[in-house]
Design a protein around this motif. Structure first.
Motif, short mmCIF file in Angstrom:
data_model
loop_
_atom_site.label_atom_id
_atom_site.label_comp_id
_atom_site.label_asym_id
_atom_site.label_seq_id
_atom_site.Cartn_x
_atom_site.Cartn_y
_atom_site.Cartn_z
N ALA A 301 16.10 -52.60 7.36
CA ALA A 301 17.64 -52.44 8.03
C ALA A 301 18.11 -50.80 7.61
O ALA A 301 18.22 -50.61 8.64
CB ALA A 301 18.75 -53.53 7.31
N GLN A 302 17.35 -50.15 6.64
CA GLN A 302 17.75 -48.80 6.16
C GLN A 302 16.56 -48.24 7.32
O GLN A 302 16.93 -47.04 8.24
CB GLN A 302 17.33 -48.99 4.86
CG GLN A 302 17.39 -47.35 4.99
CD GLN A 302 17.31 -47.32 3.11
OE1 GLN A 302 16.71 -47.66 2.35
NE2 GLN A 302 17.23 -45.89 2.65
N GLY A 303 15.40 -48.67 7.71
CA GLY A 303 14.69 -47.76 8.89
C GLY A 303 14.96 -47.50 10.32
O GLY A 303 14.43 -46.80 11.07
N LEU A 304 15.79 -48.97 10.55
CA LEU A 304 16.18 -48.86 12.03
C LEU A 304 17.45 -48.28 12.08
O LEU A 304 17.94 -48.09 12.79
CB LEU A 304 16.11 -50.30 12.30
CG LEU A 304 14.77 -50.96 12.59
CD1 LEU A 304 15.17 -52.48 13.31
CD2 LEU A 304 14.14 -50.91 13.08
N GLY A 306 20.52 -45.98 12.41
CA GLY A 306 21.09 -44.07 12.61
C GLY A 306 20.30 -44.26 14.27
O GLY A 306 20.08 -42.90 14.65
N ILE A 307 19.43 -45.60 14.14
CA ILE A 307 18.58 -45.06 16.14
C ILE A 307 19.51 -45.87 17.39
O ILE A 307 20.49 -46.15 17.48
CB ILE A 307 17.95 -46.37 16.72
CG1 ILE A 307 16.26 -45.74 15.51
CG2 ILE A 307 16.97 -45.67 17.93
CD1 ILE A 307 15.69 -47.00 15.37
N PHE A 376 12.01 -46.10 21.21
CA PHE A 376 13.43 -45.29 21.35
C PHE A 376 13.41 -43.73 21.40
O PHE A 376 14.68 -43.02 21.65
CB PHE A 376 14.95 -45.48 20.70
CG PHE A 376 15.42 -47.34 21.08
CD1 PHE A 376 16.17 -47.38 22.41
CD2 PHE A 376 14.85 -48.52 20.02
CE1 PHE A 376 16.91 -49.10 22.36
CE2 PHE A 376 15.39 -49.25 20.68
CZ PHE A 376 16.35 -49.80 22.22
N ASN A 377 12.45 -43.20 21.10
CA ASN A 377 11.83 -41.38 20.47
C ASN A 377 12.74 -41.56 19.71
O ASN A 377 13.40 -40.17 20.09
CB ASN A 377 12.23 -40.95 22.14
CG ASN A 377 11.68 -41.02 23.47
OD1 ASN A 377 10.10 -40.98 22.98
ND2 ASN A 377 12.04 -41.59 24.43
N ALA A 378 13.41 -42.31 18.87
CA ALA A 378 14.17 -41.37 17.33
C ALA A 378 13.09 -41.44 16.09
O ALA A 378 12.12 -41.39 16.01
CB ALA A 378 15.27 -42.79 17.33
#
Length: 378
Positions: A301-304, A306-307, A376-378
């Motif tokens: 969840a932390q890794g995803l 801010g996208i 998502f190029n994030a």
């Protein structure tokens, strides 16, 4: 499970039974190049579990003389604080036998609108038992408000089906029902003279999460939860990692009724000890490790976060929901195709679901995070 803390995944996949548990787990993970985050039902038996299955003593359970089944039933009943238990093929069968043991034809049970035993089990109680469900809208945490329950209880009048039972689910969508709520629910429903059933398919996840938060034992939290119910169904084939099976727990009288319903539903098993041994092994070895699945999901969840276009819920256990919002909503099909190409399996189109389990390690989660961020190029 954090792969950096385990032996190399390049070790042979068929480690001897005497190998350390950590080595067996690393070899187990290495058996698949895909990262399967669809569900915790996709796990494969570990080496230790396979050995337990191979050595299982078996008999004919229809005659109640399969020693491995009897041992499992005694073990899970004691672990959850009940008099007796009955081994079932599936959680759906276990809930069905539970509902039909509490309710007769023309009676009803109160249940959540999005509860598994109402929405995703084929309407079995109504189809096979002529038992009417009375669904209620759940609160965001999966609970049923006591005022809604009270309003749904039918008066003793020939116009209505007689209300006999209330069912809850814990965890629900990966969320843990608060113990304070369970205590209030239990006292309220008991005072109304109704039976209380728990669909505890992921009960062990709830207990482990609760124990982690409180600094207590998951085995103590299991009983804290189950003492609020008259019957509990629990799955062995989800986070615990067994290939199949569930158990229904209750009083001896209740389980005797459930045994008859199980027979009518085609659930009489013969040499079921091989599967019971897998479940028993899971209870002995896979309960406390559920905390690793929860930690890994928090990490994902932390890794995803801010996208742009992703709305990430905060996971409480091993299930994560991610909503595609705004412009990202139109990219669901393309995202699924991208992840599949990258060797990542998941479910959902606009509301994505990811589930961690003993066949997923940190390296696999890192792959999933990287693939989603790349899309998502994030």
């Amino acid at each position: 499970m954090n792969s950096t803390a385990s032996p190399s995944a390049s070790a042979p996949a068929s480690a001897p039974a005497s190998a350390p548990a950590s080595t067996q787990m690393a070899n187990h993970l290495a058996a698949s190049s895909r990262v399967d985050l669809r569900s915790d039902t996709v796990t494969r038996p570990t080496a230790g579990m396979r050995e337990a299955m191979a050595k299982a003593l078996v008999g004919d359970d229809v005659y109640k003389d399969d020693p491995s089944v009897n041992e499992l039933q005694d073990k899970i009943a004691k672990m959850l604080g009940f008099e007796a238990a009955l081994f079932m093929s599936t959680g759906t069968q276990s809930n069905l036998c539970g509902i039909l043991s509490h309710c007769q034809r023309g009676e009803e049970y109160i249940v959540g609108q999005m509860a598994h035993c109402y929405r995703w089990e084929g309407g079995g109680a109504a189809v096979f038992g002529s038992v009417q469900p009375q669904p209620l809208t759940q609160q965001p945490d999966g609970s049923l408000s006591l005022s809604d329950i009270e309003a749904a209880i039918k008066p003793d009048d020939a116009h209505f089906a007689m209300t006999k039972m209330v069912a809850l689910e814990n965890t629900w969508g990966g969320k843990v029902l608060p113990q304070t709520y369970l205590n209030e629910f239990s006292a309220f429903v008991k005072q109304k003279g109704l039976a209380r059933h728990l669909d505890g398919a992921r009960l062990f996840n709830a207990a482990v999460a609760q124990a982690t938060a409180l600094g207590t034992s998951p085995y103590d939290e299991l009983k804290n939860i189950t003492q609020c119910f008259d019957s509990v169904s629990v799955c062995f084939s989800k986070g615990l990692g067994a290939p199949m099976g569930s158990a229904l727990c209750g009083t001896k009288e209740f389980i005797a009724k459930a045994h008859r319903v199980r027979k009518m539903s085609g659930g009489g098993l013969r040499q079921a000890g091989f599967m019971a041994a897998a479940a028993s092994y899971a209870l002995d070895h896979h309960v406390e490790r559920l905390a690793q699945d929860h930690q890994l999901m928090a990490y994902m969840a932390q890794g995803l976060s801010g996208i742009p276009g992703l709305q990430v819920e905060t996971p409480q256990t091993n299930i994560l929901f991610v909503d595609l919002v705004d412009g990202a909503k139109a990219k669901g099909v393309a995202l699924q195709a991208h992840l599949k190409q990258e060797g990542i399996d998941m479910t959902g189109l606009y509301r994505l679901r990811f589930v961690t389990h003993l066949d997923v390690d940190r390296a696999g989660v890192d792959r999933a995070i990287a693939a989603i961020r790349q899309f998502f190029n994030a």
